[in-house]
Enzyme design. Structure first.
Site, PDB file in Angstrom:
ATOM      1  N   SER A 120      25.919   6.847   2.945  1.00 37.30           N
ATOM      2  CA  SER A 120      26.619   5.891   2.080  1.00 37.30           C
ATOM      3  C   SER A 120      26.785   6.428   0.658  1.00 37.30           C
ATOM      4  CB  SER A 120      25.841   4.582   2.004  1.00 37.30           C
ATOM      5  OG  SER A 120      25.729   4.007   3.266  1.00 37.30           O
ATOM      6  N   ASN A 192      31.833  -0.125  -1.068  1.00 36.45           N
ATOM      7  CA  ASN A 192      30.559  -0.391  -1.745  1.00 36.45           C
ATOM      8  C   ASN A 192      30.723  -0.452  -3.266  1.00 36.45           C
ATOM      9  OD1 ASN A 192      29.050  -0.710   0.536  1.00 36.45           O
ATOM     10  ND2 ASN A 192      28.253   1.377   0.570  1.00 36.45           N
TER      11      ASN A 192
END
Ligand SMILES: NC(=O)c1ccc[n+]([C@@H]2O[C@H](COP(=O)([O-])OP(=O)(O)OC[C@H]3O[C@@H](n4cnc5c(N)ncnc54)[C@H](O)[C@@H]3O)[C@@H](O)[C@H]2O)c1
Length: 286
Positions: A120, A192
């Site tokens: 991520s 994100n």
């Protein structure tokens, strides 16, 4: 290039579902992990998913058998990766461990194999030079739970070839996902970053006494049409995870805007991590 065989390294929260999704979508799928317990759990989950979907009539016996046949669990990295056209790494978020794995994969896999990381936050340019094929090393970022969430971010770092990106976009579609092409390596990629901006602003308003947790969530749900408010979502994702990510970023940049907000810090310090601990921004024990 046509991808037929996918190897997923790491059978944890993300990897077990990515490997199952690959088998469901018709790929030959290998799932490997250093932990036998993680592999057993992943296999149990897959068999349970197949059984339940067969009972519900969503797949017939032939499809159930075919998915099982296409899915192999093994702790032997070499046998899992040696025939793969695409490897998706989903192991611990530690750069040195990922670099070591990619160097090993580079030796095990044929020259055409694309090596993707599901990380991520670690961009592939920090990993690619551990291999002899940087043009084939990129971020392929799934969302949790990987069987359900449709988004895959495909990130083109400066070292990644157009052909690699296009192949991974195509595979993502074949996996039933909606790929987003990210043209630059940027911390947090797209989704994100947007989530982070929303949660940081929501925490700021809470800290300033502008509105309550419930009212901020309601404003986002009923004013912006989001299915969940930022605080309900933070409770689901885990306040500990959010705190760790923010703290790591703050230590890197030193920027006040990246500092975890008092609302987040207070809950983290009290072990109120959200749903998993029964309390976070909301109280789930009630
Ligand atoms: N958790 C999420 O919501 C989420 C979402 C998107 C991406 N990611 C990324 O996916 C990756 C994995 O996250 P996770 O939440 O699934 O982690 P996890 O801790 O649930 O699973 C990691 C697995 O990797 C195994 N492992 C560790 N080192 C290994 C090695 N050298 N070789 C083989 N297996 C090894 C562990 O035994 C474990 O089963 C991370 O890079 C993370 O940033 C996580």
């Amino acid at each position: 290039m046509k991808i037929k065989t996918i190897c997923v390294v790491g059978a944890g929260l993300m990897g077990h579902q990515i490997a199952l999704q690959a088998a469901i979508s018709g790929f030959e799928s290998f799932c490997t992990d250093t932990s036998e317990a993680a592999l057993q759990k992943a296999q149990d989950f897959a068999l349970d998913w197949i059984k339940k979907n067969q009972e519900k009539g969503k797949i017939d016996e032939n499809e159930a058998d075919a998915i099982k046949k296409r899915l192999t669990f093994t702790s032997d990295l070499e046998s899992a990766a040696c025939g793969a056209d695409l490897v998706i790494e989903a192991i611990v978020e530690i750069l040195a461990v990922k670099r070591e794995l990619f160097a090993r994969l580079d030796k095990i896999c044929p020259p055409h194999t694309i090596l993707a990381t599901n990380s991520s936050y670690l961009v592939s340019s920090k990993i690619a030079d551990a291999t002899s094929r940087p043009d084939k090393v990129l971020n392929m970022h799934f969302f949790n739970p990987a069987l359900i969430m449709k988004l895959v971010e495909v990130v083109q770092g400066p070292h990644v070839s157009d052909q690699t990106v296009e192949t991974v976009m195509e595979v993502s579609r074949a996996l039933g996902k909606v790929p987003t092409r990210v043209n630059k390596e940027i911390y947090g990629f797209v989704a994100n970053r947007v989530f982070s901006a929303i949660t940081q602003e929501a925490c700021y308003m809470l800290d300033q006494g502008v509105a309550s947790v419930e009212d901020i969530d309601n404003a986002v749900r009923f004013g912006l049409g989001h299915p969940m408010g930022p605080f309900a979502l933070l409770d689901l994702v885990g306040i500990d995870l959010e705190y760790d990510v923010r703290m790591a970023r703050y230590q890197e940049t030193g920027l006040a805007q990246d500092k975890p907000s008092p609302a987040l810090v207070a809950r983290f310090a009290a072990d109120n991590f959200g749903r998993k601990s029964g309390k976070g921004f909301y109280d789930y024990k009630k």
